[in-house]
Enzyme design. Structure first.
Site, mmCIF file in Angstrom:
data_model
loop_
_atom_site.group_PDB
_atom_site.id
_atom_site.type_symbol
_atom_site.label_atom_id
_atom_site.label_comp_id
_atom_site.label_asym_id
_atom_site.label_seq_id
_atom_site.Cartn_x
_atom_site.Cartn_y
_atom_site.Cartn_z
ATOM 1 N N GLU A 72 7.943 2.370 -6.375
ATOM 2 C CA GLU A 72 8.055 1.899 -4.978
ATOM 3 C C GLU A 72 8.141 3.082 -4.026
ATOM 4 O O GLU A 72 8.616 4.154 -4.397
ATOM 5 C CB GLU A 72 9.336 1.059 -4.829
ATOM 6 C CG GLU A 72 9.111 -0.441 -4.932
ATOM 7 C CD GLU A 72 8.431 -1.039 -3.702
ATOM 8 O OE1 GLU A 72 7.996 -0.291 -2.811
ATOM 9 O OE2 GLU A 72 8.334 -2.268 -3.638
ATOM 10 N N ASP A 73 7.731 2.851 -2.798
ATOM 11 C CA ASP A 73 7.895 3.870 -1.764
ATOM 12 C C ASP A 73 9.341 3.921 -1.276
ATOM 13 O O ASP A 73 9.945 4.983 -1.164
ATOM 14 C CB ASP A 73 6.934 3.610 -0.591
ATOM 15 C CG ASP A 73 6.923 2.151 -0.127
ATOM 16 O OD1 ASP A 73 7.684 1.326 -0.695
ATOM 17 O OD2 ASP A 73 6.158 1.833 0.792
ATOM 18 N N LYS B 157 0.817 -1.197 0.000
ATOM 19 C CA LYS B 157 0.000 0.000 0.000
ATOM 20 C C LYS B 157 0.860 1.260 0.000
ATOM 21 O O LYS B 157 0.412 2.339 -0.339
ATOM 22 C CB LYS B 157 -0.856 0.023 1.281
ATOM 23 C CG LYS B 157 -1.804 -1.122 1.443
ATOM 24 C CD LYS B 157 -2.389 -1.070 2.878
ATOM 25 C CE LYS B 157 -3.183 -2.319 3.136
ATOM 26 N NZ LYS B 157 -3.487 -2.464 4.575
ATOM 27 N N GLY B 158 2.116 1.100 0.447
ATOM 28 C CA GLY B 158 2.964 2.262 0.706
ATOM 29 C C GLY B 158 3.164 3.201 -0.467
ATOM 30 O O GLY B 158 3.369 4.393 -0.289
ATOM 31 N N ASP C 228 3.990 3.446 6.647
ATOM 32 C CA ASP C 228 3.329 3.291 7.949
ATOM 33 C C ASP C 228 4.283 2.808 9.034
ATOM 34 O O ASP C 228 5.361 2.289 8.768
ATOM 35 C CB ASP C 228 2.176 2.288 7.833
ATOM 36 C CG ASP C 228 2.680 0.852 7.727
ATOM 37 O OD1 ASP C 228 3.516 0.582 6.849
ATOM 38 O OD2 ASP C 228 2.269 0.010 8.536
ATOM 39 N N PHE D 199 14.071 4.544 10.316
ATOM 40 C CA PHE D 199 12.734 4.071 9.969
ATOM 41 C C PHE D 199 11.817 5.274 9.742
ATOM 42 O O PHE D 199 11.561 6.050 10.656
ATOM 43 C CB PHE D 199 12.169 3.168 11.072
ATOM 44 C CG PHE D 199 10.948 2.433 10.619
ATOM 45 C CD1 PHE D 199 11.042 1.274 9.861
ATOM 46 C CD2 PHE D 199 9.685 2.939 10.909
ATOM 47 C CE1 PHE D 199 9.913 0.606 9.422
ATOM 48 C CE2 PHE D 199 8.542 2.265 10.467
ATOM 49 C CZ PHE D 199 8.657 1.107 9.723
ATOM 50 N N LYS E 4 17.466 3.477 0.808
ATOM 51 C CA LYS E 4 18.419 3.342 1.923
ATOM 52 C C LYS E 4 19.561 2.455 1.443
ATOM 53 O O LYS E 4 19.586 1.252 1.752
ATOM 54 C CB LYS E 4 17.745 2.625 3.094
ATOM 55 C CG LYS E 4 16.772 3.440 3.900
ATOM 56 C CD LYS E 4 16.405 2.610 5.138
ATOM 57 C CE LYS E 4 15.053 2.926 5.656
ATOM 58 N NZ LYS E 4 14.610 1.995 6.697
ATOM 59 N N ARG F 124 0.407 6.767 7.642
ATOM 60 C CA ARG F 124 0.464 6.773 6.170
ATOM 61 C C ARG F 124 -0.008 8.108 5.606
ATOM 62 O O ARG F 124 0.431 8.548 4.557
ATOM 63 C CB ARG F 124 -0.456 5.688 5.585
ATOM 64 C CG ARG F 124 0.073 4.291 5.689
ATOM 65 C CD ARG F 124 -0.754 3.358 4.793
ATOM 66 N NE ARG F 124 -0.645 1.977 5.200
ATOM 67 C CZ ARG F 124 0.371 1.166 4.863
ATOM 68 N NH1 ARG F 124 1.352 1.603 4.136
ATOM 69 N NH2 ARG F 124 0.383 -0.086 5.282
ATOM 70 N N ASP G 177 14.867 -0.948 0.614
ATOM 71 C CA ASP G 177 15.611 -1.160 1.850
ATOM 72 C C ASP G 177 16.672 -2.236 1.584
ATOM 73 O O ASP G 177 17.702 -1.941 0.990
ATOM 74 C CB ASP G 177 14.597 -1.556 2.929
ATOM 75 C CG ASP G 177 15.174 -1.656 4.324
ATOM 76 O OD1 ASP G 177 16.090 -0.913 4.649
ATOM 77 O OD2 ASP G 177 14.679 -2.491 5.101
HETATM 78 P P1 5GP Z 1 13.071 -4.763 1.320
HETATM 79 O O1 5GP Z 1 12.728 -6.086 0.746
HETATM 80 O O2 5GP Z 1 13.725 -3.808 0.341
HETATM 81 O O3 5GP Z 1 13.909 -4.907 2.570
HETATM 82 O O4 5GP Z 1 11.706 -4.188 1.866
HETATM 83 C C1 5GP Z 1 11.135 -3.035 1.411
HETATM 84 C C2 5GP Z 1 9.846 -2.806 2.160
HETATM 85 O O5 5GP Z 1 10.114 -2.712 3.577
HETATM 86 C C3 5GP Z 1 9.232 -1.483 1.770
HETATM 87 O O6 5GP Z 1 8.364 -1.595 0.656
HETATM 88 C C4 5GP Z 1 8.519 -1.088 3.045
HETATM 89 O O7 5GP Z 1 7.241 -1.686 3.090
HETATM 90 C C5 5GP Z 1 9.357 -1.680 4.172
HETATM 91 N N1 5GP Z 1 10.279 -0.658 4.731
HETATM 92 C C6 5GP Z 1 11.615 -0.613 4.611
HETATM 93 N N2 5GP Z 1 12.142 0.452 5.243
HETATM 94 C C7 5GP Z 1 11.090 1.123 5.773
HETATM 95 C C8 5GP Z 1 10.981 2.342 6.544
HETATM 96 O O8 5GP Z 1 11.938 3.056 6.871
HETATM 97 N N3 5GP Z 1 9.711 2.710 6.899
HETATM 98 C C9 5GP Z 1 8.619 1.986 6.569
HETATM 99 N N4 5GP Z 1 7.437 2.456 6.978
HETATM 100 N N5 5GP Z 1 8.675 0.837 5.846
HETATM 101 C C10 5GP Z 1 9.907 0.414 5.449
#
Ligand code: 5GP
Length: 175
Positions: A97-98, A41-42, A157, A150, A129, A163, A101
């Site tokens: 994507e939002d 949803k992000g 969220d 974070f 990041k 959100r 990470d």
């Molecule tokens: P990845 O597979 O790249 O580790 O995961 C990415 C997902 O982790 C993002 O789409 C998001 O939902 C969540 N995520 C990663 N970092 C953050 C953050 O700083 N804040 C929030 N709210 N969600 C995050």
């Protein structure tokens, strides 16, 4: 301790960045149509604002994935909870994507989508990041690179809260 939100990027800074990204994407895809894929949803807030700043023809589709993990980090094994409505074959696809990470979720997702034979596929993220990356993911358009904190707001969220904040901030006071 009560949670407080420290502003990282104000509403104006985010709006300006989204406009820049929209302009750049419109230039890069000039003469083409672009198919935006929003990962729920992000990314919803970002994809809507970005689409409004793109001046070439846009179509949009939505998918929802959940990543199996230990709660603090994703495993990269992705379950598709809601798939796209339309086929990708022959389309110029931009995955929106939002935040990227570790890159695990996205790298798995991009692999699945590439098998659907789009004409091209690129990735746009509002936040990145890089210091957290575990799996190499090529990001074509990045809004802001951020440190390992974070963040919430603008679609992101914390336990389903925040959100709706119009800016991006860091939650403080969390044990
Ligand atoms: P990845 O597979 O790249 O580790 O995961 C990415 C997902 O982790 C993002 O789409 C998001 O939902 C969540 N995520 C990663 N970092 C953050 C953050 O700083 N804040 C929030 N709210 N969600 C995050």
């Amino acid at each position: 301790m009560a949670e407080r939100i420290k502003v990282m990027f104000s509403e104006e800074e985010v709006a300006q960045k989204v406009e820049e990204l929209g302009r750049k994407i419109s230039e890069d895809y000039a003469g083409k149509e672009i198919h935006l894929i929003c990962v729920l949803k992000g990314s919803v807030f970002f994809v809507c604002e970005l689409a409004k700043r793109i001046t070439i023809p846009v179509s949009m589709d939505f998918m929802s994935v959940s990543s199996y993990g230990d709660g603090t980090s994703s495993s990269g094994v992705v379950k598709i909870a809601k798939d796209l409505d339309e086929a990708l074959e022959g389309k110029d696809v931009l995955v929106v994507e939002d935040i990227v990470d570790t890159g695990r979720t996205l790298s798995y997702l991009l692999e699945i989508l590439a098998k659907r034979k789009p004409n091209s596929m690129k990735l746009c993220t509002l936040l990145d990041k890089p210091s957290r990356r575990v799996v190499d993911v090529k990001v074509d358009y990045t809004g802001f690179q951020i440190p390992d904190e974070f963040v919430v707001g603008y679609g992101l969220d914390y336990a389903q809260k925040y959100r709706n904040l119009p800016y991006i901030g860091v939650v403080e006071g969390v044990e």
